[in-house]
Design an enzyme around this catalytic site. Structure first.
Site, PDB file in Angstrom:
ATOM      1  CG  ASP A 196      14.273  54.675  -3.049  1.00 60.29           C
ATOM      2  OD1 ASP A 196      15.403  54.627  -4.015  1.00 60.29           O
ATOM      3  OD2 ASP A 196      13.683  55.591  -3.091  1.00 60.29           O
ATOM      4  NE  ARG A 197      20.472  59.413  -4.958  1.00 57.90           N
ATOM      5  CZ  ARG A 197      21.380  59.669  -6.223  1.00 57.90           C
ATOM      6  NH1 ARG A 197      22.231  59.284  -6.481  1.00 57.90           N
ATOM      7  NH2 ARG A 197      20.531  60.668  -6.880  1.00 57.90           N
ATOM      8  CG  ASP A 198      17.007  60.042  -6.131  1.00 60.44           C
ATOM      9  OD1 ASP A 198      18.232  60.696  -5.462  1.00 60.44           O
ATOM     10  OD2 ASP A 198      17.582  59.225  -7.265  1.00 60.44           O
ATOM     11  NE  ARG A 206      13.891  51.370 -14.119  1.00 60.02           N
ATOM     12  CZ  ARG A 206      13.877  52.654 -13.873  1.00 60.02           C
ATOM     13  NH1 ARG A 206      15.162  52.983 -13.594  1.00 60.02           N
ATOM     14  NH2 ARG A 206      13.144  53.069 -13.444  1.00 60.02           N
ATOM     15  CG  ASN A 224      15.673  51.779 -10.061  1.00 60.82           C
ATOM     16  OD1 ASN A 224      16.395  50.760  -9.776  1.00 60.82           O
ATOM     17  ND2 ASN A 224      14.466  51.586 -10.086  1.00 60.82           N
ATOM     18  CD  GLN A 225      20.270  57.578  -9.604  1.00 63.00           C
ATOM     19  OE1 GLN A 225      20.317  58.490 -10.182  1.00 63.00           O
ATOM     20  NE2 GLN A 225      19.687  57.688  -8.084  1.00 63.00           N
TER      21      GLN A 225
HETATM   22 MG   LIG Z   1      12.765  57.131  -4.679  1.00 68.91          MG
END
Ligand SMILES: [Mg+2]
Length: 188
Positions: free
Chosen positions: A21-23, A115, A66-67
């Site tokens: 995951d990124r954020d 998503r 997810n963005q």
């Molecule tokens: Mg996250």
């Protein structure tokens, strides 16, 4: 009694893939907002060191993010691509790699299969890199949608963060827990 390490417990070898995951995992999450520019993209402590370890341990390293800021019209795809070009270049600068970044621009209310917790981004990764074996993959993220995504694809899951309550409430979805990506990397 011998204490088995994480790779020993999973019988890991270098054919495994890592989905990140990124954020909240790679970069600081902005509560209630989105990372729309490079200035807002801040690596979390130890992340570049973590990638140094990952590069030697995994055959594939993916980011699945997810963005929905795009779906909400708060940022464009072009702006997101700029942020991801920056992420890729910083990783490359330190001699490491991300094989592909996948993102889902859809709104949560769309329930789009691309998503998370939908598995679309995992299937895209497998299509682009057919050697990927989900049973030999780890999903690391800081939300339950990441854990569900991983479990639906029969991956091992790593919960990143300090929300111990979440870990207790959803322990069946979480195989391992670490406070940061760096802490996880140090166990490999
Ligand atoms: Mg996250």
């Amino acid at each position: 009694m011998k204490k088995f390490s994480l790779p020993e417990r999973l019988k890991m070898d270098t054919s495994w893939s890592l989905f990140l995951d990124r954020d909240g995992v790679i970069n600081r999450r902005i509560p209630g907002d989105y990372v729309k520019t490079i200035d807002e993209f801040q690596f979390l402590p130890g992340v570049l060191d973590a990638f140094k370890i990952f590069s030697g341990k995994f055959s594939h390293i993916f980011v699945v993010t997810n963005q929905q800021g795009i779906g909400k019209g708060l940022m464009s795809r072009g702006e997101l691509h700029k942020v991801h070009d920056y992420l890729q270049s910083e990783i490359k600068k330190s001699g490491e790699r991300i094989d592909r970044i996948f993102y889902a621009p859809y709104l949560e209310s769309d329930h789009h299969p691309m998503r998370k917790p939908g598995i679309g981004m995992g299937l895209e990764a497998k299509k682009a890199f057919p050697n990927v074996d989900f049973k030999k993959s780890i999903m690391a993220g800081d939300s339950m949608s990441d854990m569900i995504f991983g479990k639906r694809l029969k991956m091992k899951t790593v919960f990143i963060g300090d929300d111990l309550q979440k870990c207790r409430d959803h322990h069946r979805l979480i195989d391992f827990h670490f406070y940061s990506l760096h802490d996880f990397a140090l166990q490999l």
